[in-house]
Every structure is written in C-alpha cells, then in structure tokens.
Design a protein around this motif. Structure first.
Motif, mmCIF file in Angstrom:
data_model
loop_
_atom_site.group_PDB
_atom_site.id
_atom_site.type_symbol
_atom_site.label_atom_id
_atom_site.label_comp_id
_atom_site.label_asym_id
_atom_site.label_seq_id
_atom_site.Cartn_x
_atom_site.Cartn_y
_atom_site.Cartn_z
ATOM 1 N N VAL A 39 0.977 -17.405 33.868
ATOM 2 C CA VAL A 39 -0.262 -18.052 34.303
ATOM 3 C C VAL A 39 -0.735 -17.460 35.627
ATOM 4 C CG1 VAL A 39 -1.269 -20.224 35.099
ATOM 5 C CG2 VAL A 39 0.146 -20.185 33.053
ATOM 6 N N ARG A 40 0.188 -17.212 36.534
ATOM 7 C CA ARG A 40 -0.182 -16.624 37.825
ATOM 8 C C ARG A 40 -0.837 -15.258 37.622
ATOM 9 N NH1 ARG A 40 4.313 -16.739 39.727
ATOM 10 N NH2 ARG A 40 4.258 -18.604 41.040
ATOM 11 N N GLY A 41 -0.273 -14.477 36.709
ATOM 12 C CA GLY A 41 -0.834 -13.164 36.430
ATOM 13 C C GLY A 41 -2.216 -13.245 35.798
ATOM 14 N N LEU A 42 -2.396 -14.188 34.875
ATOM 15 C CA LEU A 42 -3.693 -14.352 34.227
ATOM 16 C C LEU A 42 -4.759 -14.792 35.223
ATOM 17 C CD1 LEU A 42 -2.671 -16.077 30.871
ATOM 18 C CD2 LEU A 42 -3.495 -13.740 31.191
ATOM 19 N N ARG A 43 -4.361 -15.613 36.193
ATOM 20 C CA ARG A 43 -5.324 -16.059 37.207
ATOM 21 C C ARG A 43 -5.830 -14.896 38.065
ATOM 22 N NH1 ARG A 43 -1.825 -21.467 38.687
ATOM 23 N NH2 ARG A 43 -3.003 -22.932 37.391
ATOM 24 N N GLU A 44 -5.079 -13.837 38.136
ATOM 25 C CA GLU A 44 -5.507 -12.667 38.893
ATOM 26 C C GLU A 44 -6.298 -11.683 38.021
ATOM 27 O OE1 GLU A 44 -1.997 -10.960 40.496
ATOM 28 O OE2 GLU A 44 -1.558 -12.634 41.849
ATOM 29 N N ILE A 45 -5.907 -11.563 36.757
ATOM 30 C CA ILE A 45 -6.501 -10.546 35.886
ATOM 31 C C ILE A 45 -7.829 -11.010 35.297
ATOM 32 C CG2 ILE A 45 -6.181 -9.239 33.761
ATOM 33 C CD1 ILE A 45 -3.177 -9.268 34.337
ATOM 34 N N LEU A 46 -7.881 -12.249 34.780
ATOM 35 C CA LEU A 46 -9.060 -12.700 34.048
ATOM 36 C C LEU A 46 -10.349 -12.699 34.882
ATOM 37 C CD1 LEU A 46 -7.530 -15.584 31.887
ATOM 38 C CD2 LEU A 46 -8.204 -13.294 31.157
ATOM 39 N N PRO A 47 -10.338 -13.201 36.134
ATOM 40 C CA PRO A 47 -11.598 -13.161 36.902
ATOM 41 C C PRO A 47 -12.108 -11.750 37.148
ATOM 42 C CG PRO A 47 -10.061 -14.733 37.868
ATOM 43 C CD PRO A 47 -9.295 -13.961 36.845
ATOM 44 N N ARG A 48 -11.199 -10.764 37.249
ATOM 45 C CA ARG A 48 -11.642 -9.382 37.452
ATOM 46 C C ARG A 48 -12.242 -8.811 36.177
ATOM 47 N NH1 ARG A 48 -6.529 -8.663 40.297
ATOM 48 N NH2 ARG A 48 -5.745 -7.541 38.457
ATOM 49 N N GLN A 49 -11.686 -9.162 35.029
ATOM 50 C CA GLN A 49 -12.190 -8.628 33.770
ATOM 51 C C GLN A 49 -13.449 -9.345 33.286
ATOM 52 O OE1 GLN A 49 -9.088 -8.574 30.853
ATOM 53 N NE2 GLN A 49 -7.929 -6.933 31.859
ATOM 54 N N PHE A 50 -13.619 -10.596 33.706
ATOM 55 C CA PHE A 50 -14.779 -11.380 33.269
ATOM 56 C C PHE A 50 -15.450 -12.010 34.486
ATOM 57 C CE2 PHE A 50 -11.617 -11.345 29.900
ATOM 58 C CZ PHE A 50 -12.352 -10.933 28.806
ATOM 59 N N PRO A 51 -16.119 -11.213 35.299
ATOM 60 C CA PRO A 51 -16.776 -11.760 36.495
ATOM 61 C C PRO A 51 -17.854 -12.766 36.134
ATOM 62 C CG PRO A 51 -17.492 -9.507 36.068
ATOM 63 C CD PRO A 51 -16.359 -9.765 35.145
ATOM 64 N N GLY A 52 -17.954 -13.813 36.955
ATOM 65 C CA GLY A 52 -18.928 -14.862 36.706
ATOM 66 C C GLY A 52 -18.427 -15.959 35.792
ATOM 67 N N THR A 53 -17.201 -15.828 35.295
ATOM 68 C CA THR A 53 -16.614 -16.831 34.406
ATOM 69 C C THR A 53 -15.504 -17.578 35.138
ATOM 70 O OG1 THR A 53 -17.070 -15.424 32.498
ATOM 71 C CG2 THR A 53 -15.502 -17.214 32.174
ATOM 72 N N THR A 54 -15.450 -18.888 34.920
ATOM 73 C CA THR A 54 -14.429 -19.728 35.543
ATOM 74 C C THR A 54 -13.320 -20.003 34.542
ATOM 75 O OG1 THR A 54 -16.058 -20.789 36.979
ATOM 76 C CG2 THR A 54 -13.966 -21.921 36.678
ATOM 77 N N PHE A 55 -12.084 -19.786 34.957
ATOM 78 C CA PHE A 55 -10.923 -20.032 34.108
ATOM 79 C C PHE A 55 -10.071 -21.139 34.727
ATOM 80 C CE2 PHE A 55 -12.153 -15.665 33.288
ATOM 81 C CZ PHE A 55 -12.093 -15.584 31.907
ATOM 82 N N SER A 56 -9.456 -21.934 33.883
ATOM 83 C CA SER A 56 -8.524 -22.965 34.340
ATOM 84 C C SER A 56 -7.456 -23.163 33.284
ATOM 85 C CB SER A 56 -9.258 -24.291 34.607
ATOM 86 O OG SER A 56 -9.882 -24.762 33.428
ATOM 87 N N PHE A 57 -6.306 -23.609 33.716
ATOM 88 C CA PHE A 57 -5.159 -23.797 32.825
ATOM 89 C C PHE A 57 -4.769 -25.266 32.863
ATOM 90 C CE2 PHE A 57 -5.255 -19.427 34.105
ATOM 91 C CZ PHE A 57 -4.916 -18.722 32.966
ATOM 92 N N LEU A 58 -5.033 -25.951 31.764
ATOM 93 C CA LEU A 58 -4.780 -27.377 31.691
ATOM 94 C C LEU A 58 -3.294 -27.638 31.473
ATOM 95 C CD1 LEU A 58 -7.789 -28.487 29.451
ATOM 96 C CD2 LEU A 58 -7.706 -28.043 31.905
ATOM 97 N N PRO A 59 -2.810 -28.834 31.849
ATOM 98 C CA PRO A 59 -1.397 -29.159 31.632
ATOM 99 C C PRO A 59 -1.056 -29.116 30.142
ATOM 100 C CG PRO A 59 -2.643 -31.108 32.254
ATOM 101 C CD PRO A 59 -3.534 -29.940 32.481
ATOM 102 N N ALA A 60 -0.048 -28.343 29.804
ATOM 103 C CA ALA A 60 0.267 -28.108 28.394
ATOM 104 C C ALA A 60 1.329 -29.054 27.848
ATOM 105 C CB ALA A 60 0.729 -26.669 28.207
ATOM 106 N N ASP A 61 2.178 -29.607 28.700
ATOM 107 C CA ASP A 61 3.273 -30.444 28.210
ATOM 108 C C ASP A 61 2.996 -31.905 28.538
ATOM 109 O OD1 ASP A 61 5.068 -31.091 30.905
ATOM 110 O OD2 ASP A 61 4.020 -29.162 30.980
ATOM 111 N N ILE A 62 3.655 -32.790 27.818
ATOM 112 C CA ILE A 62 3.401 -34.219 27.954
ATOM 113 C C ILE A 62 3.816 -34.737 29.324
ATOM 114 C CG2 ILE A 62 5.623 -34.858 26.971
ATOM 115 C CD1 ILE A 62 2.245 -36.656 26.488
ATOM 116 N N ILE A 63 4.836 -34.142 29.943
ATOM 117 C CA ILE A 63 5.265 -34.607 31.261
ATOM 118 C C ILE A 63 4.190 -34.339 32.308
ATOM 119 C CG2 ILE A 63 6.973 -34.298 33.098
ATOM 120 C CD1 ILE A 63 9.042 -33.698 30.986
ATOM 121 N N SER A 64 3.635 -33.133 32.298
ATOM 122 C CA SER A 64 2.577 -32.809 33.253
ATOM 123 C C SER A 64 1.342 -33.671 33.025
ATOM 124 C CB SER A 64 2.202 -31.328 33.151
ATOM 125 O OG SER A 64 3.307 -30.506 33.464
#
Length: 219
Positions: A1-26
């Motif tokens: 996830v940390r890597g994607l947060r760095e790569i995705l904004p550079r490859q898709f400028p002007g787009t907002t990305f977020s990573f929602l909690p995936a497991d039931i505990i979070s």
C-alpha cells in the motif's frame, strides 16, 4: 500500500486514491468509517464550509505521517445541466414534468415513473418489465439532445428543440449532520502512531478556529 501511494499519483495525475480498511478488525476500530481520521465541518453555509475544509486540507498535507487525505464530498463530478424553455413547451402542450418523465424513462428505465410487472403463472413470481434506451445509443451530447420528449396527448419533440444542454460540475456526495450540510476530511496514519498525528490535527483545528464560518463547527 505504501508503494502504491507513491506510484499511483505519479501515473495518474489529478486523481485521488485512497485505501479503505479491508479487514473486519480495522472496520470496527474505525466505527464503520472509511478512514480512522474523520474531520467534520458542519454549518448552514455549504460553500463556506467547503472553503474552510479546503484550507484545513491544505494544512493537513504538511503533517508528517498522514496519507490518503481527501474530501469525501468533492465538487468536481461532471453532470449535464438542462435548461428548458417553458414558453416554447407551453405552445407545444408540454410541461417540465413531461421532460423529466421522458428523461428518467430513457436514462434510468420506466420503473421510476411507470412500474410494470409480469406475473409468471407457473411459479407465481412477479418480474419487473422495464423499458430503457440502450446505453450504447447515448454516446455523445447530440445523441442526448435527440431523445424524444412525449406529452400526455401524444405530443412529440426532441430534447434539443426544447432545452439547452450544458456541461456542469456538481458534488457527487452530499452529506448532512443535524440537518446542517457537512464536509468530511478523511485521512489515514502511516509510519506514525494515531495519537501523535491526532495531536497535530488538533493544533491545526485550534489555529484555524477563528476562520470557521459563522454558525459552523469543526470536530
């Protein structure tokens, strides 16, 4: 996830990305919210709330250890504005209701304005019958302007002959809290504990308290 947060904004400028909690505990720890940090700005003036929230968002981007910072209610979603000429419609015996019903039927299906069902005598199950324009027929603005508008007496006219269609922007998400319009700022801690990040956020809210719109509150 940390890597994607760095790569995705550079490859898709002007787009907002977020990573929602995936497991039931979070998800439980977030109390069902899509992020562990939720700053709400609510007040009677929606535009003033957005202006203040935007300023807070800019300050939050400078806080170390915050990721996925975003407004839950952006205002840049594309939409079409349809300005109908009522004088022209009155001469043709049509009304705003006819335009609305024809557009809803064509774009969303007849189930919205004229629900119809077929009862299967073999199993006793009712099936909805929906009429709708195929989506692949509406691929351009001219095709939208050529949609037929019909009246109760069978009057017929195309949308482009009754209205002006323009491209506009709007908020795709509208939220309220205690009847007041609200703007949510979501964020997620990364490489830093939640308590330390929260202390910095509270300092920002304290420093900007005087800029809160009249009657608004930020929590």
């Amino acid at each position: 996830v940390r890597g994607l947060r760095e790569i995705l904004p550079r490859q898709f400028p002007g787009t907002t990305f977020s990573f929602l909690p995936a497991d039931i505990i979070s998800q439980i720890l977030n109390f069902g919210a899509p992020a562990p940090i939720d700053i709400q700005v609510s007040g009677p003036d929606a535009e003033a709330n957005r202006g203040y929230a935007t300023d807070v968002l800019r300050r939050l981007r400078q806080v170390r250890g915050l990721a996925d910072i975003r407004l839950q209610q952006p205002e840049s979603a594309p939409q079409f504005g349809i300005d109908v000429d009522r004088q022209r419609m009155s001469r043709l015996g049509l009304t705003e209701r006819d335009v609305t019903n024809s557009l809803v039927t064509a774009l969303a299906g007849s189930s919205q304005v004229a629900p119809n069902f077929w009862l299967d005598p073999q199993n006793g199950v009712s099936y909805p019958i929906v009429a709708q324009v195929p989506q692949y027929w509406l691929t351009s603005l001219p095709s939208l302007e050529n949609l037929p508008i019909t009246g109760p007496q069978g009057q017929f006219q195309v949308l482009g002959g009754l209205a002006t269609v323009t491209r506009e922007r709007a908020a795709p998400v509208v939220s309220h809290h205690d009847i007041q319009p609200v703007i949510d700022i979501f964020a997620t801690p990364q490489d830093r504990d939640l308590g330390a990040v929260t202390a910095d956020i509270r300092k920002i809210l304290k420093d900007t308290a005087d800029a809160l719109p009249k009657g608004a509150k930020g929590v």
